[in-house]
Design an enzyme around this catalytic site. Structure first.
Site, mmCIF file in Angstrom:
data_model
loop_
_atom_site.group_PDB
_atom_site.id
_atom_site.type_symbol
_atom_site.label_atom_id
_atom_site.label_comp_id
_atom_site.label_asym_id
_atom_site.label_seq_id
_atom_site.Cartn_x
_atom_site.Cartn_y
_atom_site.Cartn_z
ATOM 1 N N GLU A 46 0.859 -1.185 0.000
ATOM 2 C CA GLU A 46 0.000 0.000 0.000
ATOM 3 C C GLU A 46 0.894 1.233 0.000
ATOM 4 O O GLU A 46 1.718 1.402 0.912
ATOM 5 C CB GLU A 46 -0.931 0.045 1.219
ATOM 6 C CG GLU A 46 -1.897 1.229 1.133
ATOM 7 C CD GLU A 46 -2.772 1.446 2.371
ATOM 8 O OE1 GLU A 46 -3.818 2.105 2.251
ATOM 9 O OE2 GLU A 46 -2.391 0.975 3.470
ATOM 10 N N GLU A 71 4.992 4.779 4.054
ATOM 11 C CA GLU A 71 4.473 6.056 4.551
ATOM 12 C C GLU A 71 5.637 7.005 4.794
ATOM 13 O O GLU A 71 6.644 6.622 5.384
ATOM 14 C CB GLU A 71 3.681 5.815 5.855
ATOM 15 C CG GLU A 71 3.274 7.063 6.606
ATOM 16 C CD GLU A 71 2.484 8.060 5.759
ATOM 17 O OE1 GLU A 71 1.513 7.669 5.094
ATOM 18 O OE2 GLU A 71 2.854 9.253 5.776
ATOM 19 N N ASP A 98 9.605 7.292 0.920
ATOM 20 C CA ASP A 98 8.814 7.968 -0.105
ATOM 21 C C ASP A 98 8.606 7.028 -1.289
ATOM 22 O O ASP A 98 9.553 6.357 -1.711
ATOM 23 C CB ASP A 98 9.553 9.234 -0.559
ATOM 24 C CG ASP A 98 8.635 10.185 -1.296
ATOM 25 O OD1 ASP A 98 8.010 9.762 -2.290
ATOM 26 O OD2 ASP A 98 8.518 11.344 -0.863
ATOM 27 N N ASP A 120 -3.345 11.713 -1.544
ATOM 28 C CA ASP A 120 -3.567 13.164 -1.611
ATOM 29 C C ASP A 120 -3.903 13.574 -3.051
ATOM 30 O O ASP A 120 -3.170 13.235 -3.972
ATOM 31 C CB ASP A 120 -2.310 13.892 -1.139
ATOM 32 C CG ASP A 120 -1.843 13.364 0.214
ATOM 33 O OD1 ASP A 120 -2.273 13.891 1.230
ATOM 34 O OD2 ASP A 120 -1.070 12.377 0.235
ATOM 35 N N ASP A 156 -12.069 9.187 -2.323
ATOM 36 C CA ASP A 156 -13.328 9.941 -2.167
ATOM 37 C C ASP A 156 -13.340 11.095 -3.167
ATOM 38 O O ASP A 156 -14.338 11.784 -3.295
ATOM 39 C CB ASP A 156 -13.391 10.549 -0.765
ATOM 40 C CG ASP A 156 -12.229 11.526 -0.570
ATOM 41 O OD1 ASP A 156 -11.069 11.080 -0.652
ATOM 42 O OD2 ASP A 156 -12.467 12.732 -0.380
ATOM 43 N N GLU A 194 -8.723 3.817 6.923
ATOM 44 C CA GLU A 194 -9.052 4.844 7.914
ATOM 45 C C GLU A 194 -9.861 5.987 7.274
ATOM 46 O O GLU A 194 -10.923 6.381 7.762
ATOM 47 C CB GLU A 194 -7.737 5.406 8.445
ATOM 48 C CG GLU A 194 -7.870 6.280 9.640
ATOM 49 C CD GLU A 194 -7.104 5.649 10.795
ATOM 50 O OE1 GLU A 194 -6.182 4.848 10.561
ATOM 51 O OE2 GLU A 194 -7.463 5.961 11.935
ATOM 52 N N TYR A 195 -9.351 6.503 6.170
ATOM 53 C CA TYR A 195 -10.018 7.623 5.498
ATOM 54 C C TYR A 195 -11.363 7.202 4.937
ATOM 55 O O TYR A 195 -12.326 7.962 4.985
ATOM 56 C CB TYR A 195 -9.119 8.185 4.384
ATOM 57 C CG TYR A 195 -8.175 9.247 4.891
ATOM 58 C CD1 TYR A 195 -7.131 8.908 5.739
ATOM 59 C CD2 TYR A 195 -8.338 10.582 4.546
ATOM 60 C CE1 TYR A 195 -6.261 9.871 6.224
ATOM 61 C CE2 TYR A 195 -7.478 11.558 5.031
ATOM 62 C CZ TYR A 195 -6.445 11.198 5.862
ATOM 63 O OH TYR A 195 -5.597 12.158 6.350
#
Ligand code: SAM
Length: 223
Positions: A46, A71, A98, A120, A156, A194-195
């Protein structure tokens, strides 16, 4: 959606104390994951794993798959580490790093699936190159993914979703199982991030797609 970062000055030290879960020299890991996990199970990655909730739940649901979360912020990753320390699942590792360094972390063809979850959106045109579905990133994914391995993306953000469809199509990728409202249309099991939980609670639609790179002989990759 911007990530609000709470500074956690202790995060770095905490992470360094757990090299068994957060790889201390990820740039030396390419081709060594099999040895690290002690098996040759598939490797799912991920990118932008955040607090690691998705990886945590996936690793419990699929114990025969190895999961690696990447992350870039220690203060976020440390929550994933704390979560992992509860049950110490042997099929999870984190990389504090990264995504742009992906080729340092993995050998060509070493990854069997890649998840891009609620990354993002970088909505300004001048920030296009930072989107994790920009062609530079796609070219990295293509290299580390094994033949016919899939990218699964959820977001989203409609703008990022539309952009990603365009970017992936231009790259020559094949898209499938596209959903414009995952939580209404899904038929199979969906493990939430989570998001995703936050957005779903607000009733916002979740966009999802699966994508594959073309086989080597048909691809130009410079679209
Ligand atoms: N995937 C998680 C979820 O769905 O709950 C977290 C989503 S959060 C919006 C995006 C995360 O990606 C942030 O924690 C951010 O620090 C991380 N991220 C963004 N760009 C990255 C990069 N180039 N390399 C590593 N992590 C990155």
């Amino acid at each position: 959606m911007a990530v609000r970062l709470r500074r956690k000055p202790w995060a770095k030290e905490w992470i360094e104390k757990h090299p068994e879960f957060v790889i201390s020299s990820p740039s030396q890991m390419a081709s060594r994951w099999e040895e690290m996990f002690g098996n040759n199970n598939p490797i799912y990655v991920e990118v932008g794993t955040g607090k690691g909730k998705f990886i945590d739940n996936m690793s419990r649901a699929y114990p025969d798959i190895n999961f690696i979360g990447i992350e870039k912020f220690e203060s976020v990753l440390v929550t994933g580490l704390q979560r992992l320390l509860q049950d110490r699942q042997s099929n999870v590792r984190f990389i504090h790093g990264d995504v742009i360094q992906l080729l340092d972390y993995f050998q060509y063809g070493e990854v069997d699936r890649l998840f891009i979850n609620f990354t993002d959106p970088w909505p300004k045109t001048r920030h296009e190159k930072r989107r994790l579905t920009y062609k530079t990133y796609l070219s990295l994914y293509e290299k580390v993914l094994s033949e016919e391995a899939e990218i699964h993306m959820k977001t989203d953000n409609q703008g990022l979703f539309e952009y990603s469809i365009e970017s992936m199509s231009r790259y020559g990728m094949m898209l499938k199982n596209i959903s414009l409202n995952l939580h209404q249309s899904k038929r199979e099991e969906n493990i939430m991030t989570e998001y995703e939980e936050k957005f779903a609670q607000k009733g916002q639609p979740i966009f999802r797609l699966e994508a594959l790179f073309p086989s080597n002989d048909t691809h130009s990759g410079d679209g």
